[in-house]
Design an enzyme around this catalytic site. Sequence first.
Site, PDB file in Angstrom:
ATOM      1  N   HIS A 143      45.571  47.734  41.002  1.00 26.41           N
ATOM      2  CA  HIS A 143      45.564  49.068  41.472  1.00 26.41           C
ATOM      3  C   HIS A 143      46.191  49.502  42.860  1.00 26.41           C
ATOM      4  O   HIS A 143      46.422  50.635  43.222  1.00 26.41           O
ATOM      5  CB  HIS A 143      44.570  49.726  41.941  1.00 26.41           C
ATOM      6  N   CYS A 146      61.278  61.058  44.947  1.00 26.71           N
ATOM      7  CA  CYS A 146      61.843  59.832  44.179  1.00 26.71           C
ATOM      8  C   CYS A 146      61.410  58.122  44.586  1.00 26.71           C
ATOM      9  O   CYS A 146      62.643  57.535  44.476  1.00 26.71           O
ATOM     10  CB  CYS A 146      63.535  60.148  45.367  1.00 26.71           C
ATOM     11  N   CYS A 150      63.717  62.032  51.231  1.00 26.93           N
ATOM     12  CA  CYS A 150      63.853  63.382  49.374  1.00 26.93           C
ATOM     13  C   CYS A 150      62.870  64.811  49.888  1.00 26.93           C
ATOM     14  O   CYS A 150      63.190  65.767  48.958  1.00 26.93           O
ATOM     15  CB  CYS A 150      63.724  63.488  47.972  1.00 26.93           C
ATOM     16  N   ASN A 180      27.670  39.974  40.108  1.00 29.01           N
ATOM     17  CA  ASN A 180      27.510  41.370  40.845  1.00 29.01           C
ATOM     18  C   ASN A 180      26.385  41.894  40.780  1.00 29.01           C
ATOM     19  O   ASN A 180      25.284  40.941  40.208  1.00 29.01           O
ATOM     20  CB  ASN A 180      27.910  42.458  39.729  1.00 29.01           C
TER      21      ASN A 180
HETATM   22  P1  NAD Z   1      32.973  49.526  41.976  1.00 24.57           P
HETATM   23  O1  NAD Z   1      32.564  50.142  43.115  1.00 24.57           O
HETATM   24  O2  NAD Z   1      32.350  50.635  40.783  1.00 24.57           O
HETATM   25  O3  NAD Z   1      31.754  48.675  41.731  1.00 24.57           O
HETATM   26  C1  NAD Z   1      31.277  47.839  43.054  1.00 24.57           C
HETATM   27  C2  NAD Z   1      30.368  46.902  42.245  1.00 24.57           C
HETATM   28  O4  NAD Z   1      29.952  45.370  43.547  1.00 24.57           O
HETATM   29  C3  NAD Z   1      28.847  47.583  42.103  1.00 24.57           C
HETATM   30  O5  NAD Z   1      28.518  47.082  41.494  1.00 24.57           O
HETATM   31  C4  NAD Z   1      28.143  47.339  43.193  1.00 24.57           C
HETATM   32  O6  NAD Z   1      26.515  46.624  42.959  1.00 24.57           O
HETATM   33  C5  NAD Z   1      28.673  45.752  43.546  1.00 24.57           C
HETATM   34  N1  NAD Z   1      28.993  44.975  45.033  1.00 24.57           N
HETATM   35  C6  NAD Z   1      28.718  45.449  45.507  1.00 24.57           C
HETATM   36  N2  NAD Z   1      29.098  44.830  47.010  1.00 24.57           N
HETATM   37  C7  NAD Z   1      28.209  44.123  46.911  1.00 24.57           C
HETATM   38  C8  NAD Z   1      28.524  42.657  47.669  1.00 24.57           C
HETATM   39  N3  NAD Z   1      27.972  42.086  48.264  1.00 24.57           N
HETATM   40  N4  NAD Z   1      27.820  41.057  46.332  1.00 24.57           N
HETATM   41  C9  NAD Z   1      27.387  41.999  45.515  1.00 24.57           C
HETATM   42  N5  NAD Z   1      27.940  42.580  44.188  1.00 24.57           N
HETATM   43  C10 NAD Z   1      28.052  44.168  45.654  1.00 24.57           C
HETATM   44  O7  NAD Z   1      33.958  48.912  41.814  1.00 24.57           O
HETATM   45  P2  NAD Z   1      35.206  48.630  41.212  1.00 24.57           P
HETATM   46  O8  NAD Z   1      34.983  48.042  40.096  1.00 24.57           O
HETATM   47  O9  NAD Z   1      36.140  47.667  41.646  1.00 24.57           O
HETATM   48  O10 NAD Z   1      36.031  49.801  40.866  1.00 24.57           O
HETATM   49  C11 NAD Z   1      35.991  50.728  42.185  1.00 24.57           C
HETATM   50  C12 NAD Z   1      37.628  51.376  42.437  1.00 24.57           C
HETATM   51  O11 NAD Z   1      37.977  51.274  43.100  1.00 24.57           O
HETATM   52  C13 NAD Z   1      38.865  50.324  41.625  1.00 24.57           C
HETATM   53  O12 NAD Z   1      39.319  50.532  40.740  1.00 24.57           O
HETATM   54  C14 NAD Z   1      39.295  50.146  43.360  1.00 24.57           C
HETATM   55  O13 NAD Z   1      40.351  49.747  43.184  1.00 24.57           O
HETATM   56  C15 NAD Z   1      39.137  51.054  44.210  1.00 24.57           C
HETATM   57  N6  NAD Z   1      38.526  50.297  45.303  1.00 24.57           N
HETATM   58  C16 NAD Z   1      38.835  49.750  45.606  1.00 24.57           C
HETATM   59  C17 NAD Z   1      38.104  49.416  47.275  1.00 24.57           C
HETATM   60  C18 NAD Z   1      39.127  48.014  47.821  1.00 24.57           C
HETATM   61  O14 NAD Z   1      40.490  48.096  47.633  1.00 24.57           O
HETATM   62  N7  NAD Z   1      38.057  47.632  49.019  1.00 24.57           N
HETATM   63  C19 NAD Z   1      36.959  49.977  47.409  1.00 24.57           C
HETATM   64  C20 NAD Z   1      36.772  50.873  47.175  1.00 24.57           C
HETATM   65  C21 NAD Z   1      37.160  51.230  46.027  1.00 24.57           C
END
Ligand code: NAD
Length: 247
Positions: free
Chosen positions: A121, A132, A157, A220
């Site tokens: 991502h 551009c 641009c 998770n």
């Molecule tokens: P999501 O938010 O959909 O899911 C995160 C999952 O992690 C949840 O099910 C939650 O229960 C679990 N979780 C959170 N903290 C935890 C922990 N400490 N221990 C165990 N489980 C834990 O995240 P996703 O599936 O990555 O999708 C979200 C989208 O948003 C992705 O595409 C990502 O690119 C982007 N995003 C990125 C960041 C980052 O770069 N840190 C932050 C937020 C969102």
Amino acid sequence: MTVDSVRGWVAAARRVVVLTGAGISTESGIPDFRGPDGVWTRDPEAEKLSDIRHYLGDPAVRRRAWQKRLTAPAWQARPNAGHAALVELERRGALHALITQNIDGLHQKAGSSPDKVIEVHGTMHEVVCRGCARRGPMLPVLERVRAGEEDPACAHCGGILKSATILFGEGLEPGVMERALRAAEAADLLLAVGSSLQVYPVAGAVPAAKRAGARLVIVNAEPTPFDDLANAVLRGSIGEILPRLVA
Ligand code: NAD
């Protein structure tokens, strides 16, 4: 299935592929999207900032997005024990690839080799112009925002600038998903960590690995749509479980 029995699988595996999501970075102070304290769980309006149609069509959305970028917790964040455990897995020679949905760069900051990390991502550390397609570092553009430009335009641009991350409604970088799928299909163990596994196409790497013969382990806090397919599901804190898995 307990952490101790899964540790044996990790120790025996030769080509571990890890798929990480926002959940691996929450213990570094970066909120996820869909967890209980997630950005969208708390403020459903924030989802607009993640949609390219709103971003391109509405200058107010862009101004809000730039202010959010300026103060993103990720700039101050440090990698946690979960990121460090994956560095250790690589040091042992067992990591084939680290596919991440995260844009925060914390895997590389922790010490994972950039050539092992597949950022499906994109990255918040760069900007890209929608006109551009030029890319450049994020920090100088944030300096312009800090100096008063509310919606900084491309210096070449005049086009609309955004962070080099994939918003809803945008395609992935060409080749990146193919690379991730090839890696997943070469895995003998796929470890899915901290992802709700709801975002496609990347979530498709999970059944693809399984079909190609990998063991599937999900770490998770909450259920995912692939729990039934998994050989083991470990619930709890990633920062606590991952170091035990690679100990
Ligand atoms: P999501 O938010 O959909 O899911 C995160 C999952 O992690 C949840 O099910 C939650 O229960 C679990 N979780 C959170 N903290 C935890 C922990 N400490 N221990 C165990 N489980 C834990 O995240 P996703 O599936 O990555 O999708 C979200 C989208 O948003 C992705 O595409 C990502 O690119 C982007 N995003 C990125 C960041 C980052 O770069 N840190 C932050 C937020 C969102």
